[in-house]
Motif scaffolding. Structure first.
Motif, PDB file in Angstrom:
ATOM      1  N   ASP A   1      73.112  11.760 -35.725  1.00 43.91           N
ATOM      2  CA  ASP A   1      73.723  10.532 -35.211  1.00 43.91           C
ATOM      3  C   ASP A   1      72.744   9.363 -35.087  1.00 43.91           C
ATOM      4  O   ASP A   1      72.715   8.681 -34.044  1.00 43.91           O
ATOM      5  N   PRO A   2      71.943   9.102 -36.117  1.00 46.78           N
ATOM      6  CA  PRO A   2      71.011   7.979 -36.003  1.00 46.78           C
ATOM      7  C   PRO A   2      71.750   6.637 -35.944  1.00 46.78           C
ATOM      8  O   PRO A   2      72.792   6.479 -36.591  1.00 46.78           O
ATOM      9  N   GLU A   3      71.219   5.748 -35.149  1.00 44.57           N
ATOM     10  CA  GLU A   3      71.764   4.382 -35.072  1.00 44.57           C
ATOM     11  C   GLU A   3      70.588   3.425 -35.075  1.00 44.57           C
ATOM     12  O   GLU A   3      69.587   3.669 -34.406  1.00 44.57           O
ATOM     13  N   ILE A   4      70.729   2.348 -35.828  1.00 44.20           N
ATOM     14  CA  ILE A   4      69.647   1.359 -35.927  1.00 44.20           C
ATOM     15  C   ILE A   4      70.218  -0.001 -35.570  1.00 44.20           C
ATOM     16  O   ILE A   4      71.341  -0.317 -35.977  1.00 44.20           O
ATOM     17  N   LYS A   5      69.455  -0.786 -34.828  1.00 43.92           N
ATOM     18  CA  LYS A   5      69.885  -2.179 -34.632  1.00 43.92           C
ATOM     19  C   LYS A   5      68.686  -3.088 -34.468  1.00 43.92           C
ATOM     20  O   LYS A   5      67.570  -2.627 -34.240  1.00 43.92           O
ATOM     21  N   LYS A   6      68.978  -4.375 -34.611  1.00 39.27           N
ATOM     22  CA  LYS A   6      67.905  -5.357 -34.463  1.00 39.27           C
ATOM     23  C   LYS A   6      67.938  -5.934 -33.049  1.00 39.27           C
ATOM     24  O   LYS A   6      69.009  -6.209 -32.517  1.00 39.27           O
ATOM     25  N   ILE A   7      66.759  -6.106 -32.465  1.00 45.78           N
ATOM     26  CA  ILE A   7      66.653  -6.715 -31.133  1.00 45.78           C
ATOM     27  C   ILE A   7      65.924  -8.053 -31.304  1.00 45.78           C
ATOM     28  O   ILE A   7      64.781  -8.073 -31.783  1.00 45.78           O
ATOM     29  N   GLU A   8      66.577  -9.128 -30.932  1.00 39.63           N
ATOM     30  CA  GLU A   8      65.928 -10.450 -31.040  1.00 39.63           C
ATOM     31  C   GLU A   8      64.901 -10.601 -29.928  1.00 39.63           C
ATOM     32  O   GLU A   8      65.173 -10.243 -28.776  1.00 39.63           O
ATOM     33  N   GLN A   9      63.720 -11.079 -30.270  1.00 48.32           N
ATOM     34  CA  GLN A   9      62.682 -11.319 -29.265  1.00 48.32           C
ATOM     35  C   GLN A   9      61.996 -12.644 -29.579  1.00 48.32           C
ATOM     36  O   GLN A   9      61.889 -13.020 -30.742  1.00 48.32           O
ATOM     37  N   MET A  10      61.488 -13.309 -28.548  1.00 48.01           N
ATOM     38  CA  MET A  10      60.783 -14.582 -28.738  1.00 48.01           C
ATOM     39  C   MET A  10      59.392 -14.476 -28.108  1.00 48.01           C
ATOM     40  O   MET A  10      59.248 -14.002 -26.991  1.00 48.01           O
TER      41      MET A  10
ATOM     42  N   PHE B   1      52.323  -0.454 -42.422  1.00 48.98           N
ATOM     43  CA  PHE B   1      52.607  -0.996 -41.085  1.00 48.98           C
ATOM     44  C   PHE B   1      54.102  -1.231 -40.882  1.00 48.98           C
ATOM     45  O   PHE B   1      54.631  -1.081 -39.787  1.00 48.98           O
ATOM     46  N   PHE B   2      54.811  -1.625 -41.969  1.00 49.58           N
ATOM     47  CA  PHE B   2      56.228  -1.986 -41.827  1.00 49.58           C
ATOM     48  C   PHE B   2      57.173  -0.899 -42.376  1.00 49.58           C
ATOM     49  O   PHE B   2      58.320  -1.182 -42.680  1.00 49.58           O
ATOM     50  N   ARG B   3      56.646   0.329 -42.491  1.00 49.20           N
ATOM     51  CA  ARG B   3      57.480   1.400 -43.058  1.00 49.20           C
ATOM     52  C   ARG B   3      58.806   1.558 -42.310  1.00 49.20           C
ATOM     53  O   ARG B   3      59.876   1.625 -42.925  1.00 49.20           O
ATOM     54  N   PHE B   4      58.764   1.620 -40.991  1.00 50.71           N
ATOM     55  CA  PHE B   4      59.989   1.903 -40.224  1.00 50.71           C
ATOM     56  C   PHE B   4      60.820   0.648 -39.964  1.00 50.71           C
ATOM     57  O   PHE B   4      61.874   0.720 -39.345  1.00 50.71           O
ATOM     58  N   SER B   5      60.330  -0.503 -40.442  1.00 50.33           N
ATOM     59  CA  SER B   5      61.147  -1.727 -40.362  1.00 50.33           C
ATOM     60  C   SER B   5      62.319  -1.610 -41.325  1.00 50.33           C
ATOM     61  O   SER B   5      63.309  -2.330 -41.204  1.00 50.33           O
ATOM     62  N   ASP B   6      62.185  -0.735 -42.305  1.00 48.72           N
ATOM     63  CA  ASP B   6      63.245  -0.465 -43.278  1.00 48.72           C
ATOM     64  C   ASP B   6      64.258   0.482 -42.616  1.00 48.72           C
ATOM     65  O   ASP B   6      63.934   1.632 -42.297  1.00 48.72           O
ATOM     66  N   TRP B   7      65.455  -0.015 -42.399  1.00 44.56           N
ATOM     67  CA  TRP B   7      66.454   0.747 -41.644  1.00 44.56           C
ATOM     68  C   TRP B   7      66.712   2.114 -42.282  1.00 44.56           C
ATOM     69  O   TRP B   7      66.794   3.136 -41.602  1.00 44.56           O
ATOM     70  N   ALA B   8      66.840   2.114 -43.612  1.00 46.69           N
ATOM     71  CA  ALA B   8      67.163   3.366 -44.315  1.00 46.69           C
ATOM     72  C   ALA B   8      66.019   4.368 -44.162  1.00 46.69           C
ATOM     73  O   ALA B   8      66.237   5.579 -44.022  1.00 46.69           O
ATOM     74  N   GLU B   9      64.797   3.868 -44.168  1.00 49.57           N
ATOM     75  CA  GLU B   9      63.639   4.753 -44.024  1.00 49.57           C
ATOM     76  C   GLU B   9      63.591   5.367 -42.613  1.00 49.57           C
ATOM     77  O   GLU B   9      63.257   6.536 -42.437  1.00 49.57           O
ATOM     78  N   SER B  10      63.947   4.570 -41.612  1.00 47.51           N
ATOM     79  CA  SER B  10      63.981   5.101 -40.241  1.00 47.51           C
ATOM     80  C   SER B  10      65.038   6.199 -40.125  1.00 47.51           C
ATOM     81  O   SER B  10      64.784   7.264 -39.543  1.00 47.51           O
ATOM     82  N   VAL B  11      66.206   5.938 -40.690  1.00 46.66           N
ATOM     83  CA  VAL B  11      67.282   6.937 -40.641  1.00 46.66           C
ATOM     84  C   VAL B  11      66.835   8.207 -41.367  1.00 46.66           C
ATOM     85  O   VAL B  11      66.987   9.331 -40.848  1.00 46.66           O
ATOM     86  N   ARG B  12      66.247   8.027 -42.543  1.00 41.42           N
ATOM     87  CA  ARG B  12      65.807   9.180 -43.341  1.00 41.42           C
ATOM     88  C   ARG B  12      64.780  10.010 -42.555  1.00 41.42           C
ATOM     89  O   ARG B  12      64.866  11.235 -42.497  1.00 41.42           O
ATOM     90  N   SER B  13      63.824   9.336 -41.916  1.00 44.00           N
ATOM     91  CA  SER B  13      62.771  10.045 -41.192  1.00 44.00           C
ATOM     92  C   SER B  13      63.333  10.807 -39.990  1.00 44.00           C
ATOM     93  O   SER B  13      62.908  11.929 -39.699  1.00 44.00           O
ATOM     94  N   LEU B  14      64.279  10.185 -39.296  1.00 42.57           N
ATOM     95  CA  LEU B  14      64.887  10.864 -38.135  1.00 42.57           C
ATOM     96  C   LEU B  14      65.653  12.105 -38.584  1.00 42.57           C
ATOM     97  O   LEU B  14      65.544  13.184 -37.984  1.00 42.57           O
ATOM     98  N   LYS B  15      66.405  11.960 -39.684  1.00 41.69           N
ATOM     99  CA  LYS B  15      67.194  13.099 -40.180  1.00 41.69           C
ATOM    100  C   LYS B  15      66.276  14.210 -40.683  1.00 41.69           C
ATOM    101  O   LYS B  15      66.564  15.395 -40.477  1.00 41.69           O
ATOM    102  N   THR B  16      65.180  13.832 -41.347  1.00 48.73           N
ATOM    103  CA  THR B  16      64.242  14.845 -41.861  1.00 48.73           C
ATOM    104  C   THR B  16      63.689  15.690 -40.713  1.00 48.73           C
ATOM    105  O   THR B  16      63.470  16.888 -40.849  1.00 48.73           O
ATOM    106  N   ALA B  17      63.485  15.056 -39.566  1.00 45.06           N
ATOM    107  CA  ALA B  17      62.945  15.792 -38.408  1.00 45.06           C
ATOM    108  C   ALA B  17      64.009  16.680 -37.759  1.00 45.06           C
ATOM    109  O   ALA B  17      63.689  17.501 -36.896  1.00 45.06           O
ATOM    110  N   GLY B  18      65.290  16.478 -38.138  1.00 44.29           N
ATOM    111  CA  GLY B  18      66.360  17.308 -37.581  1.00 44.29           C
ATOM    112  C   GLY B  18      67.292  16.547 -36.663  1.00 44.29           C
ATOM    113  O   GLY B  18      68.290  17.087 -36.186  1.00 44.29           O
ATOM    114  N   PHE B  19      67.000  15.286 -36.383  1.00 46.88           N
ATOM    115  CA  PHE B  19      67.865  14.505 -35.492  1.00 46.88           C
ATOM    116  C   PHE B  19      69.201  14.202 -36.172  1.00 46.88           C
ATOM    117  O   PHE B  19      69.292  14.164 -37.402  1.00 46.88           O
TER     118      PHE B  19
END
Ligand SMILES: C[S@@+](CC[C@H](N)C(=O)[O-])C[C@H]1O[C@@H](n2cnc3c(N)ncnc32)[C@H](O)[C@@H]1O
Length: 269
Positions: free
Chosen positions: A194-203, A174-192
């Motif tokens: 300039d990946p950028e990751i950030k946190k969005i605060e929500q309440m 469930f939390f696989r893509f919560s890992d920033w490095a894993e999200s970047v890796r998955s995007l690059k594997t697909a061919g994307f």
């Protein structure tokens, strides 16, 4: 088996659409602006919102002047979205086999959808396929349970009083893509690129200390399945522990749970 998990998710979403809106509507919309900014949604942009659910992101993109469509595999969700936003196009379809031709879109978004898919990498590959070169892709997922109080409290209570290994169709973590490095890796594997990751605060504001248990039991799919498979005695203890933990976040009668998201975006070269 991915097929079993997909069928489990599908039947779950078909039955929780209204409850989802009531429970999560005010929360998941908090990511809309950064998500649409990340893909440059604006006048004339051909945008597809995948796993659109009640259609929030597609509708907000249309308000910005984008040519927006929402797609979801749940007929209930599609019908709910179409009722809420009659001027926006919604279609039934699978994120893992998008009914769109290659290179036909400028932007693809997935708001809290990737973590529900049996084959998330296939959905990322599909986003890549339907985008034209220069097209933008962005998705959000929940941050890890140590940061998202609603999940931290729920999973902590199940780990303490219940059993995490219940007989449910096995899905990806469930939390696989919560890992920033894993999200970047998955995007690059697909061919994307300039990946950028950030946190969005929500309440997340809940009306009572008991609300979190009720929501997790009635307005989710995988977590509801986890709760449903606990013994009655364990469930009673889980409920009490969740209410006690929620109470620590009460301010003037309202429970305010931090529920940050991870926003990932990238570009098709
Ligand atoms: C947590 S909801 C997110 C809804 C919405 N994007 C939001 O911002 O609130 C997840 C959605 O993913 C959809 N979904 C799950 N698996 C899917 C798939 N394989 N293809 C398309 N939609 C899917 C569900 O039907 C559900 O509407």
């Amino acid at each position: 088996m991915p097929g079993d998990f997909k069928a489990f998710e599908h039947s779950g979403w078909e039955s929780v659409a209204d409850a989802y809106v009531r429970a999560f509507g005010a929360l998941t919309i908090q990511c809309i602006r950064p998500l649409l900014d990340a893909v440059g949604a604006g006048p004339g942009v051909r945008l597809l919102d995948v796993a659109t659910g009640p259609g929030y992101v597609a509708a907000a993109a249309a308000e910005r002047g984008a040519a927006a469509t929402g797609v979801d595999f749940s007929a209930q969700m599609v019908s709910l979205a179409a009722q809420r936003y009659p001027n926006v196009e919604f279609r039934q379809g699978d994120a893992e086999a998008l009914p769109w031709v290659d290179s036909s879109l400028d932007a693809v978004t997935i708001n809290f959808g990737l973590l529900h898919l049996a084959r998330p990498d296939q959905a990322i590959a599909e986003a890549y396929r339907v985008l034209h070169p220069g097209g933008r892709f962005a998705f959000t997922v929940w941050a890890k349970p140590e940061e998202t109080a609603g999940f931290g409290i729920t999973l902590g209570a199940i780990q303490t009083h219940g059993n995490m290994r219940v007989p449910l169709p096995e899905g990806p973590p469930f939390f696989r893509f919560s890992d920033w490095a894993e999200s970047v890796r998955s995007l690059k594997t697909a061919g994307f690129v300039d990946p950028e990751i950030k946190k969005i605060e929500q309440m997340w504001q809940l009306p009572s200390a008991d609300a979190l248990f009720e929501i997790m039991r009635t307005a989710t799919v995988r977590t509801a399945g986890l709760l449903e498979n606990q013994s009655p005695q364990a469930l009673r203890s889980i409920r009490v522990m969740m209410a006690n933990a929620s109470r620590l976040y009460e301010r003037s009668g309202v429970v305010e749970l931090p529920m940050p998201a991870i926003l990932a975006r990238a570009v098709k070269p």
